[in-house]
Design a protein around this motif. Sequence first.
Motif, PDB file in Angstrom:
ATOM      1  N   ASN A  66       3.791  17.036  -7.852  1.00  0.00           N
ATOM      2  CA  ASN A  66       2.792  17.507  -6.889  1.00  0.00           C
ATOM      3  C   ASN A  66       2.474  19.000  -7.064  1.00  0.00           C
TER       4      ASN A  66
ATOM      5  N   SER B  72      10.284  20.355 -12.554  1.00  0.00           N
ATOM      6  CA  SER B  72       8.953  20.336 -11.971  1.00  0.00           C
ATOM      7  C   SER B  72       8.730  19.071 -11.168  1.00  0.00           C
ATOM      8  N   SER B  73       8.135  19.258 -10.052  1.00  0.00           N
ATOM      9  CA  SER B  73       7.748  18.112  -9.267  1.00  0.00           C
ATOM     10  C   SER B  73       6.261  17.939  -9.536  1.00  0.00           C
TER      11      SER B  73
END
Length: 290
Positions: free
Chosen positions: A191, A188-189
């Motif tokens: 943002n 997961s990023s």
Amino acid sequence: TAKEKNGSAFVYYDDDIRKKTLEDSSLEAEAESAIRNREFRLYMQPKVDIQNGNRICGAEVLVRWQNPRLGLIPPGRFIPLFEKSDLIIKLDRYMFEQACIWLKSYLNGGGRPVNIAVNVSKVGIFQPGFVEYYAAVKKKYGIPDHMLELEFTENILAVDTELFCDLVIKLRKEGFLCSLDDFGSGYSSLNLLKDLPVDALKLDIMFFRKSRDVRRERIVVSNFINMAKQLNITTIAEGVEEEDTVEFLQNADCDVIQGYIFAKPMPKEEFEAMLGRTDHLAINHNEQGY
Ligand code: C2E
Ligand code: MG
Ligand code: MG
Ligand code: MG
């Protein structure tokens, strides 16, 4: 000589792979009939509301394979294999329907409402008709809205974030809760959080494994919890095994704990008996004994 040693090590390694491949193909061959023969069992691990006196607020359904040849097999051993074909879709649908059957009979027996979470593989969610199938089964068993939760592992985001978000929105319209599993484990990023329409984040087990520096671990965890809270997302801490972590999470305003510190996954009958016996769970001081 060293060369000979290397040679034999290589043969040994090669042999190991061959053995695993053979075992994999027999598991695969057995899987279809295993579903028909009801060899896949529902285990349930309680989820505990740590902001309300450690009340049992629900459970996650976890599959175990009672294989006649090999005994009880944990999911880590066969899920990755099943994910290489559509076996995983059949298994996930089976587990979901069994969970609905359990929940219906539990509610009919006068059980208080609990939240039941089921895992969905990244292979299944992108199949056409996915939402319709899950919604139809939910309706077939008359399960009320917001009682069933679907858990999607975070690496789904690496496949197609846009499509995933659309599907989650549809599922929520059908009365499902949706959560992002293994959050923080890799893909997961940060943002992505700004647009992610999920009800809950499950903080990955790795957050609570031996850190070099517990102070730093806690700074990271408490800030994730804060961020989620402000986004109106429930936080669930997974894999908690230590009492002082419970205390820390309570103070950090984490909502729910699912971990050996309260209970291990157990056969569904045992979970139901537990609910009949008590609404709350105490810290399990014998956790090391598991
Ligand atoms: P998951 O969905 O992240 O489930 C949590 C895993 O953490 C479970 O392992 C649970 O037993 C374990 N766990 C919970 N608390 C603790 C703790 O305090 N300490 C430790 N050491 N472990 C803890 P399990 O049951 O072996 O399941 C492994 C994974 O297999 C699951 O991870 C999930 O990704 C997958 N899985 C299980 N059932 C299904 C299913 O029906 N369908 C699909 N697609 N995947 C499933
Ligand atoms: Mg899960
Ligand atoms: Mg998880
Ligand atoms: Mg996991």
